[in-house]
Design a protein around this motif. Structure first.
Motif, PDB file in Angstrom:
ATOM      1  N   MET A 128      -2.785  12.857  -0.861  1.00  0.00           N
ATOM      2  CA  MET A 128      -1.898  12.428  -1.942  1.00  0.00           C
ATOM      3  C   MET A 128      -1.882  13.448  -3.075  1.00  0.00           C
ATOM      4  SD  MET A 128      -2.996   8.400  -1.870  1.00  0.00           S
ATOM      5  CE  MET A 128      -2.174   7.976  -3.404  1.00  0.00           C
ATOM      6  N   LYS A 151       0.832  -1.205   0.000  1.00  0.00           N
ATOM      7  CA  LYS A 151       0.000   0.000   0.000  1.00  0.00           C
ATOM      8  C   LYS A 151       0.871   1.261   0.000  1.00  0.00           C
ATOM      9  CE  LYS A 151      -4.215  -1.721   2.238  1.00  0.00           C
ATOM     10  NZ  LYS A 151      -5.083  -1.608   3.444  1.00  0.00           N
ATOM     11  N   ILE A 152       1.917   1.226   0.834  1.00  0.00           N
ATOM     12  CA  ILE A 152       2.828   2.383   0.910  1.00  0.00           C
ATOM     13  C   ILE A 152       3.521   2.597  -0.430  1.00  0.00           C
ATOM     14  CG2 ILE A 152       4.929   3.274   1.972  1.00  0.00           C
ATOM     15  CD1 ILE A 152       4.069   1.832   4.551  1.00  0.00           C
ATOM     16  N   THR A 202       2.451   1.650  -3.367  1.00  0.00           N
ATOM     17  CA  THR A 202       1.461   2.119  -4.339  1.00  0.00           C
ATOM     18  C   THR A 202       1.174   3.603  -4.146  1.00  0.00           C
ATOM     19  OG1 THR A 202       0.423  -0.074  -4.367  1.00  0.00           O
ATOM     20  CG2 THR A 202      -0.863   1.774  -5.246  1.00  0.00           C
ATOM     21  N   THR A 203       1.056   4.010  -2.879  1.00  0.00           N
ATOM     22  CA  THR A 203       0.805   5.429  -2.570  1.00  0.00           C
ATOM     23  C   THR A 203       1.938   6.304  -3.082  1.00  0.00           C
ATOM     24  OG1 THR A 203      -0.470   4.864  -0.590  1.00  0.00           O
ATOM     25  CG2 THR A 203       0.422   7.094  -0.720  1.00  0.00           C
ATOM     26  N   MET A 244      -7.031   8.528  -5.626  1.00  0.00           N
ATOM     27  CA  MET A 244      -6.018   9.129  -4.753  1.00  0.00           C
ATOM     28  C   MET A 244      -6.706   9.939  -3.671  1.00  0.00           C
ATOM     29  SD  MET A 244      -3.233  10.504  -7.593  1.00  0.00           S
ATOM     30  CE  MET A 244      -2.062  10.998  -6.327  1.00  0.00           C
ATOM     31  N   SER A 245      -6.158   9.883  -2.469  1.00  0.00           N
ATOM     32  CA  SER A 245      -6.725  10.665  -1.373  1.00  0.00           C
ATOM     33  C   SER A 245      -6.388  12.137  -1.566  1.00  0.00           C
ATOM     34  CB  SER A 245      -6.171  10.183  -0.031  1.00  0.00           C
ATOM     35  OG  SER A 245      -4.786  10.487   0.061  1.00  0.00           O
ATOM     36  N   LYS A 297       1.829   6.582  -6.860  1.00  0.00           N
ATOM     37  CA  LYS A 297       0.771   7.479  -7.319  1.00  0.00           C
ATOM     38  C   LYS A 297       1.180   8.948  -7.146  1.00  0.00           C
ATOM     39  CE  LYS A 297      -3.143   4.353  -6.463  1.00  0.00           C
ATOM     40  NZ  LYS A 297      -4.359   4.129  -5.638  1.00  0.00           N
ATOM     41  N   ILE A 298       1.758   9.239  -5.971  1.00  0.00           N
ATOM     42  CA  ILE A 298       2.205  10.620  -5.717  1.00  0.00           C
ATOM     43  C   ILE A 298       3.298  11.011  -6.708  1.00  0.00           C
ATOM     44  CG2 ILE A 298       3.414  12.110  -4.065  1.00  0.00           C
ATOM     45  CD1 ILE A 298       1.990  10.591  -1.818  1.00  0.00           C
TER      46      ILE A 298
END
Length: 393
Positions: free
Chosen positions: A247, A11-12, A14-15, A243-244, A18-19
């Motif tokens: 992010m 998850k980290i 992937t985050t 994306m949050s 994305k960023i």
């Protein structure tokens, strides 16, 4: 347990990916923005002009520096011919002023303000009369040198009236032959100009101005990052990405913050080339990071409230005017009453870090308000973005 750690790691990763993807897209947009590239080059001329003006002001206000540069010889002083060879003329020559002799004072006065910076004569009563051109840029230096020469002449006259000869007068006027022996020169800080006025201006104003300039100019660019998306009708597409809000804000903030920090580091290097040492670069970088985060966060926050680039630029300009007042006015105010408050102003902190090779532990305490304010601006920006996202989706 291992499976859970593996999932969290994925998850980290992937985050971060994305960023980074959003940051790369923003970086490409910035580098393709011709206005931003132009702004970067404009900074070079602004910085060179600022340093140049300070150097000229330092030379123009320092007689010793003018002597070193050789400008003093361009200061022409008019005297009547009957003063040629006098001790007064000799004192003027000792001050490295160029003397021009005229038959009458009236003849010299016609050239005052044109060829001559001053016209000097001795009245029948024995008093020295100096007429000066106040509009001359080097008037302060010329005035100082003329006053020095006249003061020596008046002292000589009083001593001779007391019965002393020229040899005794010279001994009294030059009682000590001072010889300066420099030690520990290897650790001497190399400054572009050996002038207290230059050092005061360069560290007290120019360095904070130069290092913050990229963030001031980037604030207008960052508004286009969001408002431009609205005007291009791509903002809704961005909101629908998986994306949050955190992010997205980080992805949009990171490139412009990184570019601004790189520019500030380049200007530090430029100042080092000019022999203006910058101390504590790591702590300065930390201060600039939080200041930049605050400026860019304000730019994005404003972008959430408006729908056009024109409105965003007008709003950010007003914010920058207010920020300039808050950041730079304390640098010019000498007050024991407010000094405790001024110590927490980021620019005052930057001056202390850049100008002193040694730092006190309380410096980190002075950094706290900048850190807290930048963090609150970032949180406020994310909340504003979430609100905008909820409305549009």
């Amino acid at each position: 347990m291992k499976t859970r750690k593996k999932i969290n790691t994925m998850k980290i990763s992937t985050t971060i990916l994305k960023i980074m993807a959003l940051s790369m897209k923003e970086a490409r947009d910035i580098l393709q923005n011709k206005i931003y590239i132009l702004v970067v080059f404009v900074q070079i001329f602004i910085i060179m002009g600022a340093v140049g003006l300070v150097a000229v002001a330092a030379v123009a206000s320092d007689p010793a520096l003018m002597d070193q540069v050789g400008i003093t010889s361009a200061l022409n002083v008019g005297l009547p011919e009957d003063l040629k060879g006098s001790t007064l003329a000799q004192y003027f020559e000792d001050e490295k002023l160029t003397l021009n002799y005229y038959k009458t004072t009236e003849e010299a006065q016609k050239l005052l303000g044109n060829k001559l910076v001053a016209v000097v004569d001795v009245s029948p009563s024995g008093e020295v009369v100096a007429q000066m051109d106040y509009s001359n840029a080097f008037y302060p230096v010329a005035s100082t040198k003329i006053n020095n020469a006249v003061e020596k002449f008046n002292i000589e006259k009083r001593l001779k009236n007391a019965g002393l000869n020229q040899s005794q007068v010279n001994i009294i006027q030059n009682p000590v032959n001072l010889q300066i022996i420099k030690i520990n020169q290897d650790n001497e800080a190399k400054i572009l100009l050996d002038s207290s006025y230059f050092v005061e201006l360069i560290y007290g104003f120019i360095i904070p101005f130069i290092l913050l300039l990229p963030f001031f100019l980037a604030s207008n660019i960052v508004t286009d990052s969001v408002v431009g998306e609205k005007e291009r009708k791509t903002f809704e597409v961005l909101l629908m990405t998986p994306m949050s809000s955190y992010m997205i804000i980080i992805g949009k903030t990171l490139p412009i913050l990184l570019f601004s920090l790189i520019q500030s580091l380049l200007w530090m290097g430029f100042l080092d080339i000019l022999r203006v040492p910058i101390y504590n670069p790591v702590l300065l970088f930390l201060v600039l990071f939080f200041i930049g985060l605050g400026f860019i966060g304000v730019g994005i926050f404003i972008s959430m409230l408006v729908d056009s680039t024109k409105e965003a630029n007008s709003a950010i300009t007003l914010v920058l005017v207010f920020a300039t007042f808050i950041l730079f006015i304390p640098l010019f105010i000498k007050s024991d009453i407010f000094q405790g408050v001024f110590n927490f102003i980021p620019t005052v902190l930057m001056v202390k870090l850049a100008s002193s090779p040694t730092i006190k532990p309380e410096i980190m305490l002075y950094l706290l308000p900048t850190l807290v304010v930048s963090f609150l601006i970032f949180i406020g920006t994310v909340r504003s973005f979430k609100h905008e996202r909820a409305i549009r989706l």
